[in-house]
Design an enzyme around this catalytic site. Structure first.
Site, short mmCIF file in Angstrom:
data_model
loop_
_atom_site.label_atom_id
_atom_site.label_comp_id
_atom_site.label_asym_id
_atom_site.label_seq_id
_atom_site.Cartn_x
_atom_site.Cartn_y
_atom_site.Cartn_z
N HIS A 166 44.28 79.69 -116.06
CA HIS A 166 45.63 80.11 -115.64
C HIS A 166 45.47 81.45 -114.93
CE1 HIS A 166 46.40 77.96 -119.50
NE2 HIS A 166 47.55 77.59 -118.99
N ASP B 211 45.18 84.29 -117.38
CA ASP B 211 43.94 84.43 -118.17
C ASP B 211 42.94 85.37 -117.51
OD1 ASP B 211 45.03 82.21 -119.46
OD2 ASP B 211 43.71 80.80 -118.41
N ASP C 184 50.19 71.60 -132.01
CA ASP C 184 49.03 71.46 -131.13
C ASP C 184 47.90 72.34 -131.67
OD1 ASP C 184 47.81 70.63 -128.81
OD2 ASP C 184 48.82 72.06 -127.50
N ASP D 80 44.68 72.02 -131.04
CA ASP D 80 43.65 72.25 -130.00
C ASP D 80 42.25 72.42 -130.58
OD1 ASP D 80 45.48 72.07 -127.94
OD2 ASP D 80 45.71 74.23 -127.68
#
Ligand code: XLS
Ligand code: NI
Ligand code: NI
Length: 442
Positions: free
Chosen positions: A106, A109, A312, A314
């Site tokens: 992103h 980031d 989520d 992940d």
């Protein structure tokens, strides 16, 4: 090749990770991912196309709603821009050592957002110029980039779906900047994940108007992207909830219906994340198959959810049943095309050793390598596909074929139905499941 960039080596004492085979007891070696091994006609590296997710691997520091950071990074610096540069060097050192041929990020980031949009763009362009150099040096490629339009308070009511047009304008600036970087870096795809593109309560929401605004925004992004030479796929990443209660791209079927409703089907496909499919009440392979059936399988966010938690998590994948079933869909689809397997996954908050960053990727890569090997075995043996084909064989000839081809009307079907003899035909689920066990462990 040198394994570090810039001024120093960040992951000291860790060499390039190698394949040592299933008997190895070296935690910093692959047990099953042997990148040059040919499986189903291509090398494992080409079949799996692994990508490293910048946000989890170089930004997530263990912060959760109940506590602060547990993970410290070797590139920390007081000055945000200096830190961003060091982080980029550390990231490319990591990609090179772990051997992921792709990466994803992103905007938020990789570079500080600054005090205004001009500073945001300046910082982002500077870092992505650096990425371009590192890509040339290493051969590592960008699978996709995306714009974070969910973290800052500005987006609390939505990004392109925001009821305030001023916010939509800001989104335009961000996505244009990110598309410019995408083309500069030669990315294969551009992703939209709509964390705030949904609503909390219908009481204050004009749902169709918001969806139409997203559609309008996507058409503008597509037209701009194509005008500057982007030839890859735009991808929508479905997710049913979190952070919005109702997200507009709930699952694969919903995202595809939206893509078609908005006239985006020639340019958009889906990026399917395992944990998002399971949050939507589906299996990972269900959402992959929905996309494969419609020619909409763009790319994959490779992770794993938790069977008990409803959010989520992940996690790095370790469930070989799940990756086998995912790879079955992917191999039958003829691969992922421009897509790949991006580890949208983070090590646990208490996996705090720097080694754990490597070990978690090794786990994920080995788990998908096993899935690939097993899926190839299943397809080569052919029993499973033969069973399914036979299950539908009454449509292969005669009246069944006529029905399938649309050469029959309801009157004719009803006439046949008057005397049709039906019998109970077993679906043989347990037999097929035990067959899969035999492939895996036999
Ligand atoms: C969050 C999403 C996100 C996307 C990219 O749940 O998975 O990380 O992949 O914005
Ligand atoms: Ni994701
Ligand atoms: Ni996720």
């Amino acid at each position: 090749m040198d394994y570090f960039f810039g001024e120093k080596e960040y992951f000291k004492n860790i060499k390039k990770i190698k394949y040592e085979g299933p008997k190895s007891d070296n935690p910093l070696a692959f047990k099953f991912y042997d990148k040059d091994k040919i499986v189903a006609g291509k090398t494992m590296e080409e079949q799996l196309k692994f990508a490293c997710a910048y946000w989890h691997s170089f930004c997530a520091n263990g912060t959760d709603p109940f506590g602060g950071a547990t993970i410290t990074f070797p590139f920390a610096d007081k000055d945000p821009m200096t830190e961003a540069e060091k982080k980029a060097d550390a990231a490319f050192e990591f990609f090179t050592k772990i051997g992921t041929p792709y990466y994803c990020f992103h905007d938020a980031d990789v570079a500080p957002s600054g005090n205004n949009m001009d500073e945001y763009a300046k910082n982002y362009i500077k870092i992505t110029d650096m990425f371009l150099e590192r890509q040339k040096e290493t051969g590592i490629k960008l699978l996709w980039n995306t714009s974070n339009m969910f973290s800052e308070d500005t987006y609390m009511n939505g990004a392109a779906s925001n009821p305030d047009f001023n916010v939509v304008q800001k989104c335009g600036f961000k996505v244009k900047t990110c598309l410019d970087a995408n083309v500069k870096l030669g990315a294969s795809n551009y992703v939209f994940w709509g964390g705030r593109e949904g609503y909390m309560n219908l009481i204050n929401t004009d749902m169709q108007r918001e969806k139409d605004h997203i559609g309008q925004f996507f058409r503008m992004a597509r037209d701009y992207g194509r005008s500057i030479g982007f030839k890859g796929n735009f991808l929508i990443e479905p997710k049913p909830m979190e952070p919005s209660k109702h997200q507009y791209d709930y699952d694969a079927e919903t995202a595809i219906a939206f893509i078609k409703e908005q006239g985006l089907e020639n340019d958009f496909k889906c990026n399917i994340e395992a944990n998002h499919a399971t949050l939507a009440g589906h299996t990972f392979d269900h959402d992959l198959q929905v996309c494969a059936d419609k020619g909409m399988l763009g790319s994959v966010d490779a992770n794993q959810g938790d069977n008990q938690n409803g959010w989520d998590t992940d996690e790095f994948p370790y469930d070989v049943y799940e990756t086998t079933r995912a790879m079955l869909v992917i191999l039958r689809n003829g691969g992922l095309g421009l897509g790949g397997l991006n580890f949208d996954a983070k090590r646990r908050r208490n996996s705090t050793d720097m080694q754990d960053l490597f070990i978690s990727h090794i786990l994920g890569m080995d788990t998908f390598a096993l899935g690939l090997i097993m899926a190839d075995k299943i397809l080569k043996d052919g029993k499973l596909d033969a069973f399914v084909a036979n299950r539908y064989s009454s449509f292969d000839s005669g009246n069944g074929k006529k029905f399938e081809q649309g050469k029959m009307d309801l009157v004719e079907l009803a006439k046949l139905g008057q005397t049709a003899q039906t019998k109970l035909i077993s679906g043989k689920q347990e037999y097929l499941e035990s067959l899969v066990n035999q492939y895996l462990f036999g």
